[in-house]
Design a protein around this motif. Structure first.
Motif, mmCIF file in Angstrom:
data_model
loop_
_atom_site.group_PDB
_atom_site.id
_atom_site.type_symbol
_atom_site.label_atom_id
_atom_site.label_comp_id
_atom_site.label_asym_id
_atom_site.label_seq_id
_atom_site.Cartn_x
_atom_site.Cartn_y
_atom_site.Cartn_z
ATOM 1 N N VAL A 40 51.761 50.592 32.099
ATOM 2 C CA VAL A 40 50.654 49.747 32.553
ATOM 3 C C VAL A 40 50.041 49.013 31.362
ATOM 4 O O VAL A 40 49.749 47.806 31.442
ATOM 5 N N GLN A 41 49.872 49.693 30.246
ATOM 6 C CA GLN A 41 49.322 49.059 29.045
ATOM 7 C C GLN A 41 50.228 47.929 28.558
ATOM 8 O O GLN A 41 49.740 46.878 28.124
ATOM 9 N N ARG A 44 49.701 44.889 30.717
ATOM 10 C CA ARG A 44 48.426 44.238 30.349
ATOM 11 C C ARG A 44 48.585 43.437 29.056
ATOM 12 O O ARG A 44 48.059 42.334 28.945
ATOM 13 N N ALA A 45 49.291 44.015 28.093
ATOM 14 C CA ALA A 45 49.489 43.338 26.806
ATOM 15 C C ALA A 45 50.237 42.019 26.967
ATOM 16 O O ALA A 45 50.096 41.116 26.144
ATOM 17 N N HIS A 46 51.012 41.899 28.039
ATOM 18 C CA HIS A 46 51.754 40.669 28.326
ATOM 19 C C HIS A 46 51.031 39.771 29.321
ATOM 20 O O HIS A 46 51.591 38.787 29.801
ATOM 21 N N GLY A 47 49.791 40.112 29.655
ATOM 22 C CA GLY A 47 48.990 39.285 30.549
ATOM 23 C C GLY A 47 49.437 39.326 31.999
ATOM 24 O O GLY A 47 49.131 38.400 32.766
ATOM 25 N N ARG A 49 49.285 40.747 35.715
ATOM 26 C CA ARG A 49 48.313 41.395 36.593
ATOM 27 C C ARG A 49 48.951 42.601 37.251
ATOM 28 O O ARG A 49 50.163 42.629 37.488
ATOM 29 N N ILE A 50 48.136 43.599 37.555
ATOM 30 C CA ILE A 50 48.660 44.853 38.096
ATOM 31 C C ILE A 50 47.832 45.307 39.289
ATOM 32 O O ILE A 50 46.629 45.082 39.364
ATOM 33 N N GLU A 77 41.938 54.961 38.212
ATOM 34 C CA GLU A 77 41.391 53.815 37.483
ATOM 35 C C GLU A 77 40.951 54.227 36.077
ATOM 36 O O GLU A 77 41.218 53.533 35.106
ATOM 37 N N PHE A 83 42.779 48.429 37.572
ATOM 38 C CA PHE A 83 43.801 47.599 38.210
ATOM 39 C C PHE A 83 43.141 46.364 38.796
ATOM 40 O O PHE A 83 41.962 46.383 39.144
ATOM 41 N N ASP A 84 43.905 45.300 38.911
ATOM 42 C CA ASP A 84 43.378 44.050 39.450
ATOM 43 C C ASP A 84 43.180 44.094 40.960
ATOM 44 O O ASP A 84 42.336 43.372 41.488
#
Length: 178
Positions: A40-41, A44-47, A49-50, A77, A83-84
């Motif tokens: 998951v990290q 996020r580091a690659h922009g 959405r999750i 969470e 999460f988005d």
């Protein structure tokens, strides 16, 4: 397979992000699956959405309350950093709803909420229902088998990864080290 970077990745909760504790209403039982937090990290580091799309039939069966499921989700969470989007099907399997996986409703709703077309989304899950929902929604599915995944589900999957981290690295291609 598909070498485009997804704009969003949806995760099944139980068995993919966290260990599957049937009908869990206790946040203290939340335990991340190996490599899931890092996966998951990395997204996020690659922009990217999750989101989480999860069947929680324990609510419809009367085995766990909606507030208990929400408490477990809140712990997820906390562990994963948020999460988005979350989409939860609370229905009993016999209710015939359009949201319960393998139906595509949860995934389609999550895509809409994220403003992302299904063809730009990937779904990671541990059972055939997750992959069937991905297929029905037009989302790329990657199966991450666990001890409960049936052999025929593994054989039927278009893509299979050993861990959630491996699935994310597959989605990112050679960009995962960046």
């Amino acid at each position: 397979m598909d070498h485009r970077l997804p704009r969003a990745v949806l995760f099944d909760r139980d068995g993919t992000l966290i260990r599957d504790v049937p009908y869990n209403g206790d946040p203290d039982l939340v335990e991340p699956m190996p490599t899931a937090v890092q996966a998951v990290q990395l997204l996020r580091a690659h922009g990217i959405r999750i989101g989480v799309v999860t069947n929680q039939s324990g609510i419809g069966r009367g085995l766990v309350g909606a507030a208990e499921v929400e408490a477990v989700n809140a712990r997820v969470e906390l562990v994963f950093g948020g999460f988005d989007v979350w989409r939860v099907c609370p229905h009993h399997p016999d209710d015939g709803c359009a949201c319960r996986k393998p139906a595509p409703g949860l995934l389609m709703d999550a895509c809409d909420a994220l403003g992302v077309a299904p063809e730009d989304v990937a779904m990671l899950g541990d059972i055939g229902a997750d992959m069937a929902a991905a297929e029905a929604a037009g989302v790329r599915g990657i199966l991450v088998p666990t001890e409960v995944t049936r052999h025929e589900e593994i054989r039927a999957a278009r893509e299979v990864a050993a861990t959630t981290g491996d699935a994310v690295r597959t989605l990112l291609g050679d960009r995962s080290a960046a």
